[in-house]
Design a protein around this motif. Structure first.
Motif, mmCIF file in Angstrom:
data_model
loop_
_atom_site.group_PDB
_atom_site.id
_atom_site.type_symbol
_atom_site.label_atom_id
_atom_site.label_comp_id
_atom_site.label_asym_id
_atom_site.label_seq_id
_atom_site.Cartn_x
_atom_site.Cartn_y
_atom_site.Cartn_z
ATOM 1 N N TRP A 1 0.819 -1.218 0.000
ATOM 2 C CA TRP A 1 0.000 0.000 0.000
ATOM 3 C C TRP A 1 0.846 1.257 0.000
ATOM 4 O O TRP A 1 0.363 2.329 -0.393
ATOM 5 N N ASN A 2 2.095 1.170 0.439
ATOM 6 C CA ASN A 2 2.971 2.340 0.358
ATOM 7 C C ASN A 2 3.172 2.755 -1.095
ATOM 8 O O ASN A 2 3.076 3.938 -1.438
ATOM 9 N N THR A 3 3.461 1.773 -1.953
ATOM 10 C CA THR A 3 3.655 2.067 -3.373
ATOM 11 C C THR A 3 2.358 2.565 -4.005
ATOM 12 O O THR A 3 2.362 3.557 -4.751
ATOM 13 N N ILE A 4 1.241 1.906 -3.718
ATOM 14 C CA ILE A 4 -0.055 2.309 -4.273
ATOM 15 C C ILE A 4 -0.388 3.739 -3.853
ATOM 16 O O ILE A 4 -0.804 4.570 -4.666
ATOM 17 N N SER A 5 -0.197 4.046 -2.576
ATOM 18 C CA SER A 5 -0.524 5.382 -2.057
ATOM 19 C C SER A 5 0.386 6.454 -2.637
ATOM 20 O O SER A 5 -0.059 7.567 -2.930
ATOM 21 N N LEU A 6 1.682 6.114 -2.790
ATOM 22 C CA LEU A 6 2.626 7.065 -3.388
ATOM 23 C C LEU A 6 2.206 7.403 -4.816
ATOM 24 O O LEU A 6 2.178 8.576 -5.215
ATOM 25 N N LEU A 7 1.866 6.383 -5.583
ATOM 26 C CA LEU A 7 1.418 6.599 -6.960
ATOM 27 C C LEU A 7 0.143 7.438 -6.994
ATOM 28 O O LEU A 7 0.022 8.386 -7.783
ATOM 29 N N PHE A 8 -0.814 7.092 -6.158
ATOM 30 C CA PHE A 8 -2.089 7.799 -6.110
ATOM 31 C C PHE A 8 -1.877 9.275 -5.781
ATOM 32 O O PHE A 8 -2.428 10.162 -6.449
ATOM 33 N N ALA A 9 -1.059 9.540 -4.768
ATOM 34 C CA ALA A 9 -0.815 10.925 -4.348
ATOM 35 C C ALA A 9 -0.139 11.736 -5.453
ATOM 36 O O ALA A 9 -0.534 12.871 -5.742
ATOM 37 N N MET A 10 0.880 11.149 -6.095
ATOM 38 C CA MET A 10 1.592 11.874 -7.151
ATOM 39 C C MET A 10 0.704 12.065 -8.386
ATOM 40 O O MET A 10 0.810 13.082 -9.080
ATOM 41 N N MET A 11 -0.178 11.114 -8.652
ATOM 42 C CA MET A 11 -1.128 11.296 -9.754
ATOM 43 C C MET A 11 -2.020 12.508 -9.494
ATOM 44 O O MET A 11 -2.291 13.305 -10.405
ATOM 45 N N LEU A 12 -2.490 12.658 -8.266
ATOM 46 C CA LEU A 12 -3.337 13.804 -7.917
ATOM 47 C C LEU A 12 -2.595 15.119 -8.141
ATOM 48 O O LEU A 12 -3.137 16.073 -8.720
#
Length: 430
Positions: free
Chosen positions: A53-64
């Protein structure tokens, strides 16, 4: 029986992803759920252990952050400035964008760097009417090579640095940046030779580019300075990570939420969320579940353990085997769980009489990071670029990438072998 079933599910899913018969997010999701259905592990273990979830959350945040910032026209502005700097010439543009990617990936997470650069390069290639795929593949390859140079550039390096106290940020730069510079120079020449025939632009497009004013693309609204401020603040948080001791995911999430708060009058959060690359995020979830199945039944651990028995504790042989095995496998299996399995195995090598494990750590780092260029599934940044490109109707074919990326992995590992041998292993073979 369960091990055989797990491997079969993994291979079938991987084949479907490679052949691209159905959407890769759907294929990975079906494979991951199949692991649950046959009872390899339960849903709680999938969510609490195997999905990163660290990787998923990092990607999600940077996409935003990238979605909101792109609304202001700042990426088009930067794209035009860059294109004008090289006077619209495709090969100099390839050199500039790849160098920027490599350097940026060394000091930011390489996933973050590609999220920032892909929108820029897609804007440039449309202006010049030249193929996007050579630039997208170059960005992937440069991000993995550049990310190898530092502790924070690529997740495997972060994991190694956390496991071995004396392998600091400065240690990674000292030991890995020299070889990364050499590999990058050789690979860049190789990429230029491959793509030279495809990258031609006529004088009309260049004249059109010269007449464009970059400032015209900026939307002078309150969101512009806010977006740039939060983007730079987030990047500063990444760079200062060794000092602040705040993990990259927390920094990215803080930046994304701050930007949503500051710009919610202009860009409604619901509209921003609709533009997120959900397919890419779900593909990662499915991929983590697939690899989790291999980890659950001990396939990855057995690969690492078998290496120990094969080398019989010989340091030079072990170091070279780690470099090449990790490099090749990281092209086909996500390098994060493999490195996680290798770290405790290398630590156990002390029981075989190895007092200096540093050559093994540097071999592991080089193999895991450089091997990510082998296929589209080899590293997180590869998948992110492919997802962003697909959204803009630029499809990166799995086999096409393999034809370019895999020879680069062999070249990179060959150069790394010479470096590791002469810098760390020569005294052990005399």
């Amino acid at each position: 029986m369960l091990t055989t079933l797990t491997v079969i599910i993994f291979l079938i899913t991987y084949f479907v992803i490679m052949t691209e018969k159905i959407d890769r997010a759907l294929a990975a999701g079906l494979g991951g759920v199949a692991m649950l259905i046959v009872g390899i592990y339960d849903i709680n273990k999938a969510f609490l252990t195997y999905i990163d979830w660290n990787t998923i959350s990092l990607l999600f945040a940077m996409m935003l952050i990238v979605i909101i910032t792109s609304q202001t026209g700042v990426f088009e502005f930067v794209a035009i400035i860059m294109a004008k700097f090289v006077k619209g010439r495709p090969i100099p543009l390839l050199i500039v964008i790849s160098t920027l990617t490599a350097v940026g990936s060394a000091f930011l997470a390489n996933v973050t760097m590609v999220l920032l650069l892909v929108p820029i390069i897609l804007t440039i290639v449309r202006m010049l009417d030249i193929p996007a795929i050579p630039y997208l593949i170059t960005i992937i390859i440069a991000s993995n090579i550049g990310g190898t140079a530092t502790l924070i550039g690529d997740p495997p390096n972060i994991m190694i640095g956390q496991a071995v106290e004396h392998l600091t940020f400065n240690a990674f730069i000292t030991h890995l940046s020299p070889i990364v510079l050499i590999i990058y120079a050789v690979v860049l020449i190789y990429l230029i030779a491959i793509y030279w025939p495809k990258l031609q632009v006529d004088t009309i497009d260049q004249k059109k580019l010269a007449s464009i004013k970059a400032s015209n693309y900026l939307k002078l609204t309150p969101a512009l300075p806010k977006s740039i401020f939060v983007l730079l603040l987030t990047i500063a948080g990444f760079v200062l990570n060794p000092i602040l001791h705040i993990d990259l995911t927390s920094v990215a999430l803080a930046g994304a939420l701050l930007l949503l708060l500051l710009t919610h009058d202009e860009y409604k959060p619901d509209e921003v969320f609709k533009q997120v690359e959900w397919g890419t995020l779900f593909f990662f979830v499915g991929l983590f579940m697939l690899i989790g199945g291999l980890e659950e039944v001990g396939v990855i651990d057995e690969l690492a353990r078998g290496m120990v028995f094969y080398t019989e504790g010989d340091l030079p042989k072990t170091s070279m085997l780690i470099l090449w095995m990790t490099g090749i496998l990281s092209g086909f299996v996500d390098n994060i769980p493999f490195v996680a399995a290798m770290i405790p195995m290398i630590i156990e090598f002390k029981d075989y009489g190895m007092t200096n494990l540093d050559p093994l750590w540097w071999s592991l780092a080089l193999g895991a990071c450089l091997g990510g260029n082998g296929t589209l599934l080899g590293a997180s940044s590869n998948l992110v670029v492919a997802g962003l490109a697909a959204k803009e109707k630029e499809h990166i074919n799995f086999i096409e990438f393999l034809k370019v990326g895999f020879p680069i992995v062999i070249i990179s590992l060959g150069i790394s072998s010479v470096y590791v041998y002469f810098r760390y292993l020569l005294n052990f073979t005399m």
